[in-house]
Scaffold this motif. Sequence first.
Motif, PDB file in Angstrom:
ATOM      1  N   LEU A 146       5.541   8.056 -16.680  1.00  0.00           N
ATOM      2  CA  LEU A 146       5.703   9.210 -15.792  1.00  0.00           C
ATOM      3  C   LEU A 146       5.276   8.904 -14.357  1.00  0.00           C
ATOM      4  O   LEU A 146       5.322   9.768 -13.496  1.00  0.00           O
ATOM      5  N   ILE A 147       4.840   7.686 -14.133  1.00  0.00           N
ATOM      6  CA  ILE A 147       4.354   7.315 -12.791  1.00  0.00           C
ATOM      7  C   ILE A 147       5.224   6.208 -12.197  1.00  0.00           C
ATOM      8  O   ILE A 147       5.523   5.209 -12.840  1.00  0.00           O
ATOM      9  N   GLU A 148       5.609   6.449 -10.940  1.00  0.00           N
ATOM     10  CA  GLU A 148       6.381   5.435 -10.223  1.00  0.00           C
ATOM     11  C   GLU A 148       5.511   4.954  -9.070  1.00  0.00           C
ATOM     12  O   GLU A 148       4.897   5.763  -8.379  1.00  0.00           O
ATOM     13  N   ILE A 149       5.453   3.652  -8.909  1.00  0.00           N
ATOM     14  CA  ILE A 149       4.655   3.071  -7.827  1.00  0.00           C
ATOM     15  C   ILE A 149       5.591   2.747  -6.664  1.00  0.00           C
ATOM     16  O   ILE A 149       6.541   1.985  -6.824  1.00  0.00           O
ATOM     17  N   GLU A 150       5.317   3.337  -5.494  1.00  0.00           N
ATOM     18  CA  GLU A 150       6.142   3.048  -4.320  1.00  0.00           C
ATOM     19  C   GLU A 150       5.482   1.942  -3.489  1.00  0.00           C
ATOM     20  O   GLU A 150       4.335   2.058  -3.082  1.00  0.00           O
ATOM     21  N   ILE A 151       6.257   0.909  -3.292  1.00  0.00           N
ATOM     22  CA  ILE A 151       5.781  -0.223  -2.511  1.00  0.00           C
ATOM     23  C   ILE A 151       6.659  -0.311  -1.276  1.00  0.00           C
ATOM     24  O   ILE A 151       7.877  -0.349  -1.388  1.00  0.00           O
ATOM     25  N   THR A 152       6.057  -0.308  -0.111  1.00  0.00           N
ATOM     26  CA  THR A 152       6.912  -0.314   1.082  1.00  0.00           C
ATOM     27  C   THR A 152       7.444  -1.711   1.358  1.00  0.00           C
ATOM     28  O   THR A 152       6.891  -2.699   0.895  1.00  0.00           O
ATOM     29  N   GLU A 153       8.538  -1.742   2.073  1.00  0.00           N
ATOM     30  CA  GLU A 153       9.166  -3.035   2.310  1.00  0.00           C
ATOM     31  C   GLU A 153       8.278  -3.937   3.148  1.00  0.00           C
ATOM     32  O   GLU A 153       8.521  -5.130   3.236  1.00  0.00           O
ATOM     33  N   SER A 154       7.232  -3.395   3.713  1.00  0.00           N
ATOM     34  CA  SER A 154       6.310  -4.253   4.466  1.00  0.00           C
ATOM     35  C   SER A 154       5.492  -5.157   3.548  1.00  0.00           C
ATOM     36  O   SER A 154       4.649  -5.920   4.012  1.00  0.00           O
ATOM     37  N   ILE A 155       5.749  -5.080   2.212  1.00  0.00           N
ATOM     38  CA  ILE A 155       5.147  -6.070   1.320  1.00  0.00           C
ATOM     39  C   ILE A 155       5.584  -7.473   1.717  1.00  0.00           C
ATOM     40  O   ILE A 155       5.079  -8.444   1.174  1.00  0.00           O
ATOM     41  N   GLY A 156       6.528  -7.557   2.630  1.00  0.00           N
ATOM     42  CA  GLY A 156       6.901  -8.846   3.187  1.00  0.00           C
ATOM     43  C   GLY A 156       5.669  -9.688   3.475  1.00  0.00           C
ATOM     44  O   GLY A 156       5.683 -10.899   3.327  1.00  0.00           O
ATOM     45  N   GLY A 157       4.588  -9.015   3.860  1.00  0.00           N
ATOM     46  CA  GLY A 157       3.344  -9.704   4.186  1.00  0.00           C
ATOM     47  C   GLY A 157       2.540 -10.171   2.989  1.00  0.00           C
ATOM     48  O   GLY A 157       1.541 -10.858   3.149  1.00  0.00           O
ATOM     49  N   LEU A 158       2.943  -9.784   1.786  1.00  0.00           N
ATOM     50  CA  LEU A 158       2.230 -10.241   0.590  1.00  0.00           C
ATOM     51  C   LEU A 158       2.857 -11.543   0.087  1.00  0.00           C
ATOM     52  O   LEU A 158       4.048 -11.763   0.241  1.00  0.00           O
ATOM     53  N   GLU A 159       2.049 -12.365  -0.562  1.00  0.00           N
ATOM     54  CA  GLU A 159       2.560 -13.615  -1.096  1.00  0.00           C
ATOM     55  C   GLU A 159       3.566 -13.303  -2.206  1.00  0.00           C
ATOM     56  O   GLU A 159       3.341 -12.429  -3.030  1.00  0.00           O
ATOM     57  N   LYS A 160       4.643 -14.069  -2.231  1.00  0.00           N
ATOM     58  CA  LYS A 160       5.700 -13.841  -3.230  1.00  0.00           C
ATOM     59  C   LYS A 160       5.156 -13.863  -4.648  1.00  0.00           C
ATOM     60  O   LYS A 160       5.540 -13.060  -5.489  1.00  0.00           O
ATOM     61  N   LYS A 161       4.268 -14.836  -4.879  1.00  0.00           N
ATOM     62  CA  LYS A 161       3.741 -14.992  -6.248  1.00  0.00           C
ATOM     63  C   LYS A 161       2.970 -13.750  -6.668  1.00  0.00           C
ATOM     64  O   LYS A 161       3.046 -13.307  -7.813  1.00  0.00           O
ATOM     65  N   LEU A 162       2.228 -13.215  -5.720  1.00  0.00           N
ATOM     66  CA  LEU A 162       1.428 -12.021  -6.011  1.00  0.00           C
ATOM     67  C   LEU A 162       2.341 -10.842  -6.342  1.00  0.00           C
ATOM     68  O   LEU A 162       2.114 -10.109  -7.311  1.00  0.00           O
ATOM     69  N   ILE A 163       3.397 -10.667  -5.541  1.00  0.00           N
ATOM     70  CA  ILE A 163       4.322  -9.563  -5.797  1.00  0.00           C
ATOM     71  C   ILE A 163       4.944  -9.693  -7.180  1.00  0.00           C
ATOM     72  O   ILE A 163       5.002  -8.727  -7.946  1.00  0.00           O
ATOM     73  N   THR A 164       5.404 -10.896  -7.487  1.00  0.00           N
ATOM     74  CA  THR A 164       6.044 -11.124  -8.787  1.00  0.00           C
ATOM     75  C   THR A 164       5.089 -10.772  -9.924  1.00  0.00           C
ATOM     76  O   THR A 164       5.462 -10.084 -10.872  1.00  0.00           O
ATOM     77  N   ARG A 165       3.850 -11.228  -9.804  1.00  0.00           N
ATOM     78  CA  ARG A 165       2.884 -10.974 -10.864  1.00  0.00           C
ATOM     79  C   ARG A 165       2.576  -9.477 -10.985  1.00  0.00           C
ATOM     80  O   ARG A 165       2.550  -8.916 -12.079  1.00  0.00           O
ATOM     81  N   LEU A 166       2.414  -8.826  -9.811  1.00  0.00           N
ATOM     82  CA  LEU A 166       2.132  -7.392  -9.822  1.00  0.00           C
ATOM     83  C   LEU A 166       3.264  -6.616 -10.476  1.00  0.00           C
ATOM     84  O   LEU A 166       3.044  -5.718 -11.284  1.00  0.00           O
ATOM     85  N   MET A 167       4.502  -6.979 -10.094  1.00  0.00           N
ATOM     86  CA  MET A 167       5.657  -6.252 -10.638  1.00  0.00           C
ATOM     87  C   MET A 167       5.723  -6.429 -12.147  1.00  0.00           C
ATOM     88  O   MET A 167       5.968  -5.477 -12.876  1.00  0.00           O
ATOM     89  N   ASP A 168       5.483  -7.663 -12.598  1.00  0.00           N
ATOM     90  CA  ASP A 168       5.470  -7.923 -14.046  1.00  0.00           C
ATOM     91  C   ASP A 168       4.416  -7.073 -14.739  1.00  0.00           C
ATOM     92  O   ASP A 168       4.682  -6.438 -15.758  1.00  0.00           O
ATOM     93  N   ASP A 169       3.211  -7.082 -14.161  1.00  0.00           N
ATOM     94  CA  ASP A 169       2.102  -6.360 -14.794  1.00  0.00           C
ATOM     95  C   ASP A 169       2.344  -4.849 -14.811  1.00  0.00           C
ATOM     96  O   ASP A 169       2.108  -4.184 -15.812  1.00  0.00           O
ATOM     97  N   PHE A 170       2.822  -4.314 -13.692  1.00  0.00           N
ATOM     98  CA  PHE A 170       3.121  -2.873 -13.653  1.00  0.00           C
ATOM     99  C   PHE A 170       4.203  -2.530 -14.679  1.00  0.00           C
ATOM    100  O   PHE A 170       4.095  -1.559 -15.409  1.00  0.00           O
ATOM    101  N   HIS A 171       5.246  -3.345 -14.733  1.00  0.00           N
ATOM    102  CA  HIS A 171       6.336  -3.095 -15.679  1.00  0.00           C
ATOM    103  C   HIS A 171       5.854  -3.170 -17.122  1.00  0.00           C
ATOM    104  O   HIS A 171       6.185  -2.327 -17.936  1.00  0.00           O
TER     105      HIS A 171
END
Length: 286
Positions: A146-171
């Motif tokens: 029931l919860i959606e996490i909004e991530i702004t496109e300014s995540i450009g500043g985050l490391e790719k690996k971190l984003i990938t891991r976060l997305m996997d974990d949230f999913h």
Amino acid sequence: TANKKMKEVKDTYHTHLHSIDRKYFKTAKKLLQEIHKRMFTVYLQPKINLSDEKLNGAEALVRKLNGKGNLVPPIDFIPELEQNGLISFVDFFVLETVCEYIHNWQKQGKKFIKVSVNMSRTTLRKKNVVQKAVAICSKYQIGPQLIEIEITESIGGLEKKLITRLMDDFHTAGFSIALDDFGSGFSNIAALAENDFDVVKFDKSLIDTIFENDKSRTVIQQAINLCNAVNKNIETVGEGVETEQQLQILKEYGCDIGQGYLFSRPIPEEKFLKDFLTGENGEKCD
Ligand code: C2E
Ligand code: MG
Ligand code: MG
Ligand code: MG
């Protein structure tokens, strides 16, 4: 009991207190006090299905009360909290408040709707952010579905690996993830290819001139097509829909969802409950 409550607030948020820069400790304490004193509140803005104009869900948007009891918009206090790293307290407070809202709606037999919360980059960088979100949901017996996490496109500043891991974990935990403010900056198209977003929200600046300007219209049309080509199950959301003409264009191009003043401004929970979760919109249907 004031002390006990303060302790509870601290316990809830202490996980991240250790990651706060020492020089911001005082500010952090003050912020926790403000949260405890209910100086922050969470407004909701409905998201509407464009196919039938029924309620799809809501976005949670934080507001702060100043000394005079007036509401301060996020733009006036979030940048500073992002700077000093304290925004995560607010982001988790918002998630917790949303879980409380959903919990109460469920008790009242209302329809289950998904609510999205904004997570700043700073919050996403915190250790255990996903476990923290899971813990807050389970405290209120809310499924992360029931919860959606909004991530702004300014995540450009985050490391790719971190984003990938976060997305996997949230999913894996069951949350869905939206790419917010798509089209507001540069180099956001790569993000679509590299990550598995469930939702893409087109920035208001992309919507503003779609009626007056042919080029804007083409851009939004192709942006919708691009999202669907990348993932046919993706949900597309037009943000900042203010006019009937914009709505018609978004419908024509197959945008799934609209959010904007045309439907409603962000409103307090009581008003959202009264205006959007009663009658045929709000009855439990499953
Ligand atoms: P956002 O996440 O893109 O949220 C949408 C913003 O557009 C909201 O502004 C909303 O009130 C505004 N909006 C929606 N429809 C319309 C419209 O038709 N016309 C106009 N003019 N504006 C519209 P708001 O509430 O001032 O929030 C601004 C930004 O602050 C948000 O943009 C988000 O980036 C940030 N924010 C808000 N709440 C939180 C939060 O809890 N945590 C974090 N990290 N950021 C937050
Ligand atoms: Mg947002
Ligand atoms: Mg946005
Ligand atoms: Mg689609």
